[in-house]
Design a protein around this motif. Structure first.
Motif, PDB file in Angstrom:
ATOM      1  N   HIS A 145      -5.513   9.463   0.502  1.00 22.88           N
ATOM      2  CA  HIS A 145      -5.304   8.617   1.681  1.00 22.88           C
ATOM      3  C   HIS A 145      -6.027   9.184   2.906  1.00 22.88           C
ATOM      4  CE1 HIS A 145      -3.443   5.816   4.518  1.00 22.88           C
ATOM      5  NE2 HIS A 145      -3.109   5.103   3.455  1.00 22.88           N
ATOM      6  N   ASP A 200       0.819  -1.223   0.000  1.00 21.57           N
ATOM      7  CA  ASP A 200       0.000   0.000   0.000  1.00 21.57           C
ATOM      8  C   ASP A 200       0.849   1.269   0.000  1.00 21.57           C
ATOM      9  OD1 ASP A 200      -2.093  -1.779   0.155  1.00 21.57           O
ATOM     10  OD2 ASP A 200      -3.052  -0.818   1.879  1.00 21.57           O
ATOM     11  N   ASP A 201       0.151   2.358  -0.289  1.00 18.97           N
ATOM     12  CA  ASP A 201       0.713   3.711  -0.226  1.00 18.97           C
ATOM     13  C   ASP A 201       1.842   3.940  -1.232  1.00 18.97           C
ATOM     14  OD1 ASP A 201      -1.027   3.544   1.886  1.00 18.97           O
ATOM     15  OD2 ASP A 201       0.417   4.089   3.448  1.00 18.97           O
ATOM     16  N   HIS A 218      -6.092   3.132  -4.134  1.00 19.55           N
ATOM     17  CA  HIS A 218      -6.066   3.288  -2.674  1.00 19.55           C
ATOM     18  C   HIS A 218      -6.514   4.703  -2.285  1.00 19.55           C
ATOM     19  CE1 HIS A 218      -4.924   2.030   1.313  1.00 19.55           C
ATOM     20  NE2 HIS A 218      -3.839   2.758   1.413  1.00 19.55           N
TER      21      HIS A 218
END
Ligand SMILES: [Zn+2]
Length: 285
Positions: free
Chosen positions: A159, A103-104, A155
């Motif tokens: 965020h 992720d990220d 995603h």
């Protein structure tokens, strides 16, 4: 020989010479090199002729520009309601398999290259869940992940905790990433993971509307709880403690995770696990 006959013969010679001088350059200019304008124009106007067999000369046709048809892989796994993976009946897929996710992404070239190299070493595929603002800052890294054969997931753009947001904001957070990724690699993500695993019905519906499979995870490496320089061994032990067939393993694009990955994948292989190719997962949002 009469004068009239002479004239006729001369005319025939002149015509032959004229035809020769006009036709030979066009033969020499296939490909447009040193072409005179008319030959050049005809080469430009008839690209189809390059794809048509020239039977008189017996030259095989040059294949048409290959239009890369996306390699569609056979669907082998489906996701359960608790975000684990099970083989679809009647396939030979192993139950002992895990999905690797990061992720990220994307923001650190060194970390990404390390992750990609290790995945290649183990012939493993993964999903890189990206944030739009990071894609905007590092478009080349997004393309690198894609070009190296790994899968891009959505995603959200910023965020943020989508569960707290209005539907319109949720929609733009998701749609803008779809558009940005498509502009760079030519296709939209089919996987969605909300930041913090926080997504209610609105978020799930929005992901579904975009044709994506919504998931959180079933095995958290807890790599995000560590502070630099981080301990790769902890990443490995956290994953192994929660290991189960069909595990959906959450990791991040972090230095200590990259350092842990080779050891982790080796351990998983030793335990008889294989790595699920995201492209073999059934997408039925
Ligand atoms: Zn995240």
């Amino acid at each position: 020989m009469t004068k009239a006959t002479m004239n006729t013969i001369c005319a025939v010679f002149a015509l032959t010479a004229l035809l020769t001088s006009c036709s030979s350059p066009s033969k020499l200019t296939v490909g447009g090199v040193n072409a005179h304008p008319s030959a050049d124009a005809s080469a430009v106007q008839s690209p189809a002729s390059r794809q048509t067999p020239s039977t008189s000369e017996g030259i095989s046709p040059t294949p048409a520009e290959p239009s890369p048809s996306p390699q569609v892989k056979a669907v082998q796994y489906k996701m359960t309601s608790v975000y684990r993976f099970v083989p679809i009946d009647q396939t030979n897929a192993s139950k002992k398999a895990v999905l690797l996710t990061f992720d990220d992404a994307p923001h650190n070239e060194e970390v990404i290259n390390s992750l990609l190299d290790t995945l290649d070493k183990h012939k493993a595929k993964a999903i890189f869940f990206v944030n739009g603002y990071r894609v905007k800052q590092h478009p080349d890294l997004l393309k690198l992940i894609h070009d190296r054969g790994q899968t891009i997931g959505n995603h959200s753009w910023d965020h943020i905790d989508l569960k707290k947001e209005e539907p319109a904001k949720v929609e733009s957070q998701i749609a803008d990433v779809q558009a940005e990724v498509k502009a760079l690699i030519g296709k939209e993500p089919v996987f969605f993971r909300p930041p913090y695993g926080s997504g209610g019905d609105t978020v799930k519906q929005a992901a579904k509307n975009h044709g994506m499979l919504f998931m959180t995870w079933s095995n958290g490496s807890l790599d995000w709880e560590q502070k630099a320089p981080g301990d790769p061994d902890k990443v490995i032990s956290n994953v192994l403690k929660q290991l189960h067939p069909g595990a959906n393993i959450l990791m991040h694009e972090l230095k200590w995770t990259a350092a842990a990955l080779d050891g982790l994948l080796t351990k998983l292989e030793e335990k008889g696990y294989s790595f699920i190719d995201p492209e073999t997962i059934m997408i039925s949002p």
